[in-house]
Scaffold this motif. Structure first.
Motif, short mmCIF file in Angstrom:
data_model
loop_
_atom_site.label_atom_id
_atom_site.label_comp_id
_atom_site.label_asym_id
_atom_site.label_seq_id
_atom_site.Cartn_x
_atom_site.Cartn_y
_atom_site.Cartn_z
N UNK A 125 -2.64 -12.33 -0.33
CA UNK A 125 -3.25 -11.92 0.95
C UNK A 125 -2.19 -11.36 1.89
N UNK A 126 -1.06 -12.03 1.97
CA UNK A 126 0.03 -11.57 2.83
C UNK A 126 0.49 -10.18 2.41
N UNK A 127 0.67 -10.00 1.09
CA UNK A 127 1.13 -8.70 0.59
C UNK A 127 0.14 -7.59 0.89
N UNK A 128 -1.15 -7.89 0.70
CA UNK A 128 -2.18 -6.86 0.94
C UNK A 128 -2.26 -6.50 2.42
N UNK A 129 -2.16 -7.51 3.29
CA UNK A 129 -2.26 -7.24 4.73
C UNK A 129 -0.99 -6.59 5.27
N UNK A 130 0.17 -6.91 4.66
CA UNK A 130 1.43 -6.30 5.11
C UNK A 130 1.41 -4.80 4.93
N UNK A 131 0.74 -4.34 3.85
CA UNK A 131 0.62 -2.90 3.62
C UNK A 131 -0.21 -2.23 4.71
N UNK A 132 -1.06 -3.04 5.37
CA UNK A 132 -1.86 -2.51 6.48
C UNK A 132 -1.16 -2.72 7.83
N UNK A 133 0.09 -3.25 7.77
CA UNK A 133 0.82 -3.51 9.00
C UNK A 133 0.33 -4.73 9.75
N UNK A 134 -0.26 -5.72 9.02
CA UNK A 134 -0.85 -6.90 9.66
C UNK A 134 -0.11 -8.14 9.18
N UNK A 155 -10.30 -10.33 4.28
CA UNK A 155 -9.23 -10.70 3.34
C UNK A 155 -8.71 -12.12 3.57
N UNK A 156 -8.57 -12.53 4.84
CA UNK A 156 -8.11 -13.88 5.12
C UNK A 156 -9.07 -14.93 4.58
N UNK A 157 -10.35 -14.70 4.79
CA UNK A 157 -11.37 -15.64 4.31
C UNK A 157 -11.33 -15.75 2.80
N UNK A 203 -8.78 -14.01 -9.06
CA UNK A 203 -9.98 -13.79 -8.24
C UNK A 203 -9.61 -13.14 -6.91
N UNK A 204 -8.52 -13.63 -6.30
CA UNK A 204 -8.06 -13.06 -5.03
C UNK A 204 -7.59 -11.62 -5.22
N UNK A 205 -6.86 -11.38 -6.30
CA UNK A 205 -6.35 -10.03 -6.57
C UNK A 205 -7.48 -9.03 -6.78
N UNK A 206 -8.61 -9.49 -7.30
CA UNK A 206 -9.76 -8.62 -7.52
C UNK A 206 -10.51 -8.37 -6.22
N UNK A 207 -10.72 -9.43 -5.43
CA UNK A 207 -11.63 -9.35 -4.28
C UNK A 207 -11.00 -8.73 -3.04
N UNK A 208 -9.71 -8.99 -2.79
CA UNK A 208 -9.10 -8.50 -1.55
C UNK A 208 -9.06 -6.97 -1.49
N UNK A 209 -8.65 -6.26 -2.54
CA UNK A 209 -8.71 -4.78 -2.47
C UNK A 209 -10.11 -4.27 -2.19
#
Length: 483
Positions: free
Chosen positions: A229-238, A424-426, A400-406
């Protein structure tokens, strides 16, 4: 051309009829000799097979391949066998690997060797390290000595001892692998659940793995779903806000559920066995005791700091107790043979099933369907949280997280004007709430390996945390990040 004589045909029919009667009589006789419980399990297995075939045909998507049909059938069949306990859990794990190798062996582009390799997966090695450590602590009675130091801090009442051990587990799990945390805490608490039979021991064995999974949501390094989650949101600058208060609250909630369900009262827990002298001769000498302490400290140090400081994988650290305890003679061949190898078979099967689901893109296919459905944002949030928990019960919560967050990050049409960070956090936090089966999480499997829990007892945490957890997570995320 030679014709078959009428007499030959009649004799063939007579032989076939006699053979059919013989088979029928044999089955009937064998069925009568079975116990009512065995008959019930056979009926459940047959019903599970038929239902799985029907479900696979009904819910399969258009253009599904042979491999996808097989994996979908296997998913439904394994779930039903685990829930109904029509077959031993470890046997289902062995069946999963065998079925995947046999059914998909001739399918194009599929390397079935990867399913067999789950037997040597890092998680399996981590389990082995935990098992060796627990056996070594038990043999040297180091578990008794640790409890003598730890328990006085929690008072005398059984319910508060349970709470203290759960909160300790949750806090440690925020700093290192929840699997390693559970292995350590289950080993430390072994004298309690082996000497305090009954409801307290079962509540303790359910509370420790649940606290380890829940505690993982407290920090960024607490669980792989958090890191994704951290990695995915970091790419969005969050920047992600961790859920430490949420982890503590949910641990307290499940503690109250265990106290109520198992009727853990305020009576003092008898811990006199911790200080009672042992009638048995020491199994190890003084030097081996010191070696055991050194191995425990070294293992815990590298489990906690090995990866961030030295880049050593958590699973690789398990080599310390595995090699150290056997080379020094603390554990013998007899001790190693007594380890719960059936639990490793269960976990390997679960890993293979999750791998097949991921490889055949089943979860991705059905989740992608949500993109084309007009749905209210509140319903969408609840739906994603429950889907995350459901998938994480039967496959790796990391996968499961890797599939759903994108999918969540790309669903701008569904999110609308709402805060894009919330979904994504949820998903990332809800992945830590899957506790329904022994195979759902490695901590659950470690607790199940003690042999003191029935598979059905995990449903208490699976249902309560699986529903209350996402509800609290949704409230927490929306309160701290806005909707």
């Amino acid at each position: 051309m030679q014709e078959t004589k009428p007499g030959h045909t009649s004799r063939w029919r007579e032989c076939s009829r006699k053979f059919a009667h013989m088979v029928r009589d044999y089955i009937a006789t064998t069925w009568r000799t079975l116990s009512p419980e065995s008959r019930k399990k056979i009926k459940q297995a047959i019903a599970a097979f038929v239902i799985s075939v029907v479900l696979a045909l009904v819910v399969a998507g258009e253009g599904f391949s042979y491999a996808q049909y097989c994996t979908l059938f296997l998913l439904f069949f394994a779930i039903q066998l685990w829930i109904t306990e029509a077959a031993p859990p470890f046997a289902v794990g062995v069946f999963i690997v065998g079925f995947l190798v046999y059914a998909l062996g001739n399918a194009d582009g599929i390397d079935v060797g990867q399913y067999v390799k789950t037997w040597s997966d890092g998680i399996i090695i981590l389990f082995l390290g935990g098992f060796f450590l627990a056996e070594g602590m038990q043999k040297t009675r180091l578990d008794y000595k640790l409890l003598q130091k730890l328990l006085p801090r929690f008072g005398q009442q059984a319910r508060y001892i349970l709470l203290g051990l759960m909160l300790t587990t949750a806090c440690i799990s925020m700093l290192m692998s929840n699997t390693a945390t559970t292995a350590m805490m289950i080993a430390t608490a072994a004298p309690l659940y082996t000497n305090s039979k009954g409801s307290f021991s079962r509540a303790l064995l359910l509370g420790i793995p649940a606290a380890a999974s829940i505690g993982g949501m407290g920090t960024i390094i607490g669980s792989p779903p958090n890191a994704i989650t951290v990695g995915a949101l970091a790419k969005q600058g969050i920047q992600m806000i961790v859920g430490m208060p949420l982890a503590i609250i949910l641990t307290l909630v499940f503690w109250r559920i265990l106290v109520s369900a198992y009727k853990i009262g305020k009576d003092p827990l008898d811990t006199s066995f911790l200080t009672a002298p042992s009638d048995e001769a020491p199994a190890v000498n003084a030097l081996q005791e010191q070696i055991m302490i050194a191995i425990l400290v070294l293992t815990l140090f590298f489990w906690m700091l090995g990866k961030p400081l030295f880049g050593i994988p958590t699973a690789a650290v398990s080599g310390i107790p595995i090699a150290g305890l056997t080379l020094t003679g603390i554990l013998t061949g007899k001790d190693v043979r007594a380890l719960p190898w059936d639990t490793l078979m269960l976990v390997a099967g679960g890993l293979a099933l999750g791998l097949a689901i991921e490889e055949q893109h089943l979860a991705t296919y059905y989740v992608e369907k949500l993109k084309h459905v007009q749905i209210d944002y509140t319903v969408l949030v609840v739906l994603f949280a429950l889907i995350t928990v459901s998938l994480s019960n039967f496959m790796s919560n990391t996968a499961a997280t890797a599939i759903l967050i994108p999918v969540a990050l790309s669903s701008t049409a569904l999110i609308g004007d709402h805060n894009p960070i919330a979904l994504p956090l949820i998903i990332g936090l809800s992945a830590s709430c899957a506790l329904f089966l022994p195979v759902s999480t490695p901590p659950n499997a470690i607790a199940y390996s003690t042999g003191l829990l029935k598979q059905s007892e995990f449903r208490l945490g699976g249902v309560s945390v699986g529903l209350i957890g996402p509800a609290l997570i949704i409230l927490w995320v929306l309160m701290t990040n806005g909707s």
